[in-house]
Design an enzyme around this catalytic site. Structure first.
Site, PDB file in Angstrom:
ATOM      1  N   PHE A 194     -15.561 -10.875 -11.046  1.00  0.00           N
ATOM      2  CA  PHE A 194     -14.164 -11.189 -11.316  1.00  0.00           C
ATOM      3  C   PHE A 194     -13.645 -10.187 -12.332  1.00  0.00           C
ATOM      4  O   PHE A 194     -14.391  -9.702 -13.180  1.00  0.00           O
ATOM      5  CB  PHE A 194     -14.024 -12.614 -11.855  1.00  0.00           C
ATOM      6  N   GLY A 195     -12.355  -9.890 -12.254  1.00  0.00           N
ATOM      7  CA  GLY A 195     -11.795  -8.912 -13.176  1.00  0.00           C
ATOM      8  C   GLY A 195     -11.558  -7.590 -12.471  1.00  0.00           C
ATOM      9  O   GLY A 195     -11.714  -7.446 -11.261  1.00  0.00           O
TER      10      GLY A 195
ATOM     11  N   TYR B 224       0.830  -1.203   0.000  1.00  0.00           N
ATOM     12  CA  TYR B 224       0.000   0.000   0.000  1.00  0.00           C
ATOM     13  C   TYR B 224       0.865   1.254   0.000  1.00  0.00           C
ATOM     14  O   TYR B 224       0.493   2.275  -0.574  1.00  0.00           O
ATOM     15  CB  TYR B 224      -0.933   0.002   1.214  1.00  0.00           C
TER      16      TYR B 224
ATOM     17  N   ARG C  43      -4.718 -16.178 -11.200  1.00  0.00           N
ATOM     18  CA  ARG C  43      -6.120 -15.986 -11.542  1.00  0.00           C
ATOM     19  C   ARG C  43      -6.988 -16.649 -10.475  1.00  0.00           C
ATOM     20  O   ARG C  43      -6.535 -17.559  -9.775  1.00  0.00           O
ATOM     21  CB  ARG C  43      -6.462 -16.582 -12.920  1.00  0.00           C
TER      22      ARG C  43
ATOM     23  N   GLU D  67      -8.161  -7.415   5.578  1.00  0.00           N
ATOM     24  CA  GLU D  67      -7.215  -8.423   5.101  1.00  0.00           C
ATOM     25  C   GLU D  67      -6.501  -9.116   6.252  1.00  0.00           C
ATOM     26  O   GLU D  67      -6.235 -10.326   6.186  1.00  0.00           O
ATOM     27  CB  GLU D  67      -6.222  -7.775   4.130  1.00  0.00           C
TER      28      GLU D  67
ATOM     29  N   GLY E  33     -19.961 -18.521 -14.634  1.00  0.00           N
ATOM     30  CA  GLY E  33     -20.512 -18.099 -13.344  1.00  0.00           C
ATOM     31  C   GLY E  33     -21.383 -19.153 -12.704  1.00  0.00           C
ATOM     32  O   GLY E  33     -21.789 -19.018 -11.541  1.00  0.00           O
TER      33      GLY E  33
ATOM     34  N   THR F  17     -20.340 -21.966 -11.730  1.00  0.00           N
ATOM     35  CA  THR F  17     -19.537 -22.757 -10.798  1.00  0.00           C
ATOM     36  C   THR F  17     -19.911 -22.542  -9.337  1.00  0.00           C
ATOM     37  O   THR F  17     -20.190 -23.508  -8.619  1.00  0.00           O
ATOM     38  CB  THR F  17     -18.034 -22.477 -11.019  1.00  0.00           C
TER      39      THR F  17
ATOM     40  N   TYR G 118     -13.880 -18.778  -3.874  1.00  0.00           N
ATOM     41  CA  TYR G 118     -12.932 -19.090  -4.938  1.00  0.00           C
ATOM     42  C   TYR G 118     -11.542 -19.268  -4.360  1.00  0.00           C
ATOM     43  O   TYR G 118     -11.277 -18.911  -3.199  1.00  0.00           O
ATOM     44  CB  TYR G 118     -12.914 -17.984  -5.998  1.00  0.00           C
TER      45      TYR G 118
END
Length: 397
Positions: free
Chosen positions: A388-389, A98, A204, A140, A275, A277, A189
């Protein structure tokens, strides 16, 4: 929240920053990757960078965060911050990074806006940045405490590979160290890191295609055809080069698109393309839990041949006592209902009162479905989605 003085300064300069966001983003990434080429090689998605889709993501998210602070000073956008923090944790983002981003972003703003960046303006935007950064780092830290420091990366062995649909392969993975599979929640994920032929270690994210409790994890990987750009370099690598017996570096599970563990509310699970999944994982969990409230399954795909995990998708739904499945194909097989051809249209669907909806697919699909659900009386707070992305912040509306 912002001090009154900084809020006034940000409000006054927000139009100028917003108008120059493209130039600021380009300057920021040029400076960042010149100083730290390893970040482009091993952390940032090179495909998104080459296509230009990530150029505005970070600077744009800070501008949007600033606008939120100014417009709603007593309301921090925690849902969006959690989504970004999960993505950061899945990449293993460290607090010191950061500082690096701050250095080059501040320099980019100053370089583009020039003399307009007075000490007061710089201080106000510093305050915005660190409010956002500190909020993300706090989330986090909590995620790392659960999943493992730096993302909980481990070596996993590929124990199964199935050509699931057109351009979709499902990999079954088992921890290479013989240890337990980390507990995940249906809808989450994992990140997968591969070493590409040029030595880059790209990362990814892929949703887990199964409910918790298995001795292995399954992930569905759709091959992305990049049209000459680096887009899809990881998916193509996995499709072409990774087979049973190979090993992959995989993170702990992350993601906040998860079912309420104890809900007995009616549910709507809407997906498009790969999507599907996380929806398969949710349906399996509902079956295992004995969910007996109504479940509406909505899916859109190009064709039946491209409908990944179709047998699981429809099979788990069939095991629920009160579930209905509605599928739209752009290129259907003969006999497919005409009113289920093309784009998803929920106008004829009965959506029970109190429905909670979960969406995963391309951003235009989710926006369209969300708008239709709101039109049917579903509360916006009860519509949850996974993005996502690089456009995480763009999906806030």
């Amino acid at each position: 929240m912002l001090t009154q003085q900084s809020a006034a300064t940000v409000r006054a300069t927000l139009p100028a920053v917003g108008a120059a966001i493209g130039e600021i983003s380009a300057c920021f990434y040029d400076r960042l990757f010149t100083a730290h080429p390893e970040l482009l090689r091993d952390l940032f998605n090179r495909g998104n960078q080459a296509a230009g889709t990530q150029r505005q993501a970070l600077a744009g998210s800070i501008a949007a965060f600033a606008a939120h602070l100014v417009e709603r000073p007593d309301d921090r956008p925690d849902a969006m911050l959690r989504r970004i923090a999960h993505k950061h944790a899945s990449l293993g983002i460290a607090p010191e990074q950061y500082e690096v981003v701050h250095e080059h972003l501040s320099a980019a703003i100053a370089a583009v806006l020039g003399e307009a960046v007075t000490p007061a303006v710089a201080a106000a935007w510093d305050e915005v940045y660190w409010l956002m950064a500190n909020a993300l780092m706090a989330i986090e830290r909590q995620l790392y405490a659960k999943g493992g420091t730096g993302g909980g990366w481990r070596e996993w062995e590929v124990v199964g590979r199935a050509e699931e649909a057109a351009d979709v392969v499902v990999f079954e993975l088992r921890p290479g160290d013989g240890g337990p599979v980390p507990v995940h929640r249906a809808g989450q994920y994992v990140s997968v890191q591969v070493t590409l032929p040029d030595g880059a270690r790209q990362i990814r994210q892929y949703s887990v295609a199964g409910a918790p409790g298995s001795a292995t994890l399954r992930i569905g990987v759709k091959r992305v055809h990049g049209g000459g750009t680096p887009d899809g370099e990881v998916s193509n690598h996995l499709h072409a080069r990774v087979h049973v017996g190979d090993r992959l570096r995989v993170s702990a599970p992350y993601g906040d698109l998860v079912l309420d563990q104890d809900t007995d509310a009616p549910l709507l699970l809407a997906s498009a393309g790969i999507g599907v999944t996380p929806m398969v994982a949710m349906l399996e969990q509902l079956v295992l839990r004995g969910h007996d409230a109504p479940v509406t399954v909505v899916h859109a795909d190009r064709s039946p041949a491209g409908h990944a995990l179709r047998a699981d998708h429809e099979g788990f739904a069939a095991k629920l006592p009160d579930a209905s499945v509605h599928v739209w194909y752009e290129q259907p097989e003969p006999g497919h209902p005409a009113d289920r051809t093309g784009l998803v249209d929920l106008s004829a669907l009965d959506v029970p009162s109190g429905t909670r909806a979960y969406l995963c697919g391309p951003l235009p699909f989710m926006r369209a479905v969300r708008a239709q659900l709101i039109g049917k009386g579903v509360a916006p707070a009860d519509i949850h989605y996974e993005v996502f992305g690089p456009d995480l912040w763009l999906a806030r509306d």
